[in-house]
Scaffold this motif. Structure first.
Motif, mmCIF file in Angstrom:
data_model
loop_
_atom_site.group_PDB
_atom_site.id
_atom_site.type_symbol
_atom_site.label_atom_id
_atom_site.label_comp_id
_atom_site.label_asym_id
_atom_site.label_seq_id
_atom_site.Cartn_x
_atom_site.Cartn_y
_atom_site.Cartn_z
ATOM 1 N N PRO A 161 0.904 -1.229 -0.111
ATOM 2 C CA PRO A 161 -0.020 0.007 0.092
ATOM 3 C C PRO A 161 0.679 1.190 0.144
ATOM 4 C CG PRO A 161 -0.676 -1.478 1.509
ATOM 5 C CD PRO A 161 0.396 -2.151 1.048
ATOM 6 N N ALA A 162 0.479 2.189 -0.889
ATOM 7 C CA ALA A 162 1.128 3.486 -1.098
ATOM 8 C C ALA A 162 1.024 4.452 0.136
ATOM 9 C CB ALA A 162 0.881 4.057 -2.446
ATOM 10 N N LEU A 163 2.130 5.311 0.393
ATOM 11 C CA LEU A 163 1.797 6.628 1.149
ATOM 12 C C LEU A 163 0.668 7.163 0.730
ATOM 13 C CD1 LEU A 163 5.301 7.827 1.961
ATOM 14 C CD2 LEU A 163 4.040 6.208 3.223
ATOM 15 N N GLY A 164 -0.358 7.676 1.622
ATOM 16 C CA GLY A 164 -1.478 8.502 1.387
ATOM 17 C C GLY A 164 -2.563 7.761 1.037
ATOM 18 N N ALA A 165 -2.692 6.290 0.750
ATOM 19 C CA ALA A 165 -3.491 5.276 0.588
ATOM 20 C C ALA A 165 -4.366 4.995 1.436
ATOM 21 C CB ALA A 165 -3.183 3.977 -0.135
ATOM 22 N N LYS A 166 -5.581 4.668 1.400
ATOM 23 C CA LYS A 166 -6.352 4.106 2.474
ATOM 24 C C LYS A 166 -5.816 2.841 3.023
ATOM 25 C CE LYS A 166 -10.466 6.366 3.566
ATOM 26 N NZ LYS A 166 -10.839 6.785 4.953
ATOM 27 N N ALA A 167 -5.644 2.507 4.476
ATOM 28 C CA ALA A 167 -5.129 1.302 4.966
ATOM 29 C C ALA A 167 -6.353 0.104 4.816
ATOM 30 C CB ALA A 167 -4.847 1.369 6.279
ATOM 31 N N PRO A 168 -5.914 -0.859 4.315
ATOM 32 C CA PRO A 168 -6.754 -1.982 4.461
ATOM 33 C C PRO A 168 -7.362 -2.371 5.779
ATOM 34 C CG PRO A 168 -5.016 -2.757 2.983
ATOM 35 C CD PRO A 168 -4.595 -1.166 3.755
ATOM 36 N N ALA A 169 -8.875 -2.460 6.042
ATOM 37 C CA ALA A 169 -9.441 -2.472 7.363
ATOM 38 C C ALA A 169 -9.375 -3.857 7.466
ATOM 39 C CB ALA A 169 -10.790 -1.990 7.407
ATOM 40 N N SER A 170 -8.324 -4.365 7.862
ATOM 41 C CA SER A 170 -8.141 -6.079 8.137
ATOM 42 C C SER A 170 -8.776 -6.433 9.607
ATOM 43 C CB SER A 170 -6.696 -6.256 8.158
ATOM 44 O OG SER A 170 -6.310 -6.286 6.768
ATOM 45 N N ASP A 171 -9.440 -7.368 9.792
ATOM 46 C CA ASP A 171 -10.098 -7.615 11.218
ATOM 47 C C ASP A 171 -9.144 -8.797 11.648
ATOM 48 O OD1 ASP A 171 -11.750 -7.682 13.222
ATOM 49 O OD2 ASP A 171 -13.100 -9.210 12.168
#
Length: 308
Positions: A161-171
């Motif tokens: 994931p790139a800087l500034g991207a939305k973080a994946p909402a991993s559970d």
């Protein structure tokens, strides 16, 4: 030390063989400026042992070792790094020797040389890549005759994931849903890093640091100490202002089963990784491979707390 060198090379799909020439190890023809830089000093030259591999247009954190032909590590406090894309004019950056474990000092200002029986430090430099393509670099450790040469394959976008991207909402699992020994391979369990999930932290709009690493199944000191570094940095901050999370690498903590779904959700090509995510769920910092206490603490204060 051999295990560390092997792991660094394996993580980036390279070779740890120090007996062949740098050109042979990179599998490419050296640009004239690289040949000139190596010839000018007149000392031995080796292929850099890489500790990072996910490079994209923009700022890139380069992690590497300089290993002598006899297997001994070069550990000068700093190194000058010349680098350029193919056909471009070389630029200069500074590499600083950073500790792998939970030590709080870098070696930039050290005067006396230091030596370790094992590889406890790596060189870290930041290189600017304005466009994709192959970049060459030559590392010149201070006070040493030896030089190291390597290449970076810079993509338009990073694999991770790139800087500034939305973080994946991993559970990912946390202590509220599972016992510590089922969540982490750290012994004793790193319970302070198991209190929250990524998804819960994003929903709560609380900044967090997440480390993807497996202390038990790493083959050298690189991945285990990364969790230790995060643990040490976590103790410096109020948990209400920033959270610290550990996510394991393998499904059911079994390397034979491959990467777990949380690692796949983040599309991580290697491990370990550390990400800094702000209260809006945006990625503000990331570290591939080894990271020091100094680097991570500075990033937390700058990228997560200064902006809040």
């Amino acid at each position: 030390m051999a295990a560390l060198i092997g792991l660094l090379a394996a993580c980036v799909g390279g070779s740890s063989d120090q007996e062949s020439s740098p050109a042979a190890q990179t599998g490419a023809r050296m640009p004239p400026w690289v040949k000139k830089a190596l010839t000018a000093k007149g000392g031995p030259d080796v292929a850099a042992t890489m500790g990072s591999s996910d490079f994209a247009v923009g700022d890139n954190r380069l992690v590497f070792l300089v290993v002598r032909e006899n297997g001994a590590l070069v550990q000068a406090p700093t190194a000058t790094v010349e680098y350029a894309g193919e056909g471009g004019a070389p630029r200069t950056a500074k590499a600083i020797l950073q500790p792998l474990g939970a030590h709080e000092h870098a070696h930039e200002n050290e005067v006396e040389p230091h030596d370790h029986l094992d590889a406890t430090d790596v060189y870290v430099a930041h290189l600017q890549a304005p466009e994709p393509g192959r970049y060459w670099f030559v590392a010149d450790p201070a006070g040493e005759k030896i030089q190291a040469v390597g290449t970076l394959e810079v993509q338009k976008q990073s694999i991770s994931p790139a800087l500034g991207a939305k973080a994946p909402a991993s559970d990912n699992p946390a202590l509220a849903s599972a016992p510590a020994r089922d969540i982490t391979t750290a012994r004793p369990p790193d319970t302070e890093l198991l209190r929250y999930s990524i998804a819960n932290s994003i929903q709560a709009q609380v900044p967090f640091v997440v480390v993807f690493a497996t202390p038990e199944f790493c083959v050298s000191r690189v991945c285990g100490p990364t969790v230790e570094v995060v643990e040490k940095v976590a103790k410096k901050f109020d948990r209400g202002r920033v959270r610290f999370i550990h996510v394991e690498i393998y499904k059911d903590n079994d390397p034979k089963k491959g990467f777990n779904r949380w690692v796949q959700e983040w599309n991580l090509p290697t491990e370990p990784w550390v990400f800094l995510v702000d209260g809006a769920g945006l990625i503000r910092g990331k570290f591939e491979g080894a990271v020091s206490v100094v680097e991570l603490e500075r990033a937390v204060r700058k990228d997560l707390l200064a902006a809040s």
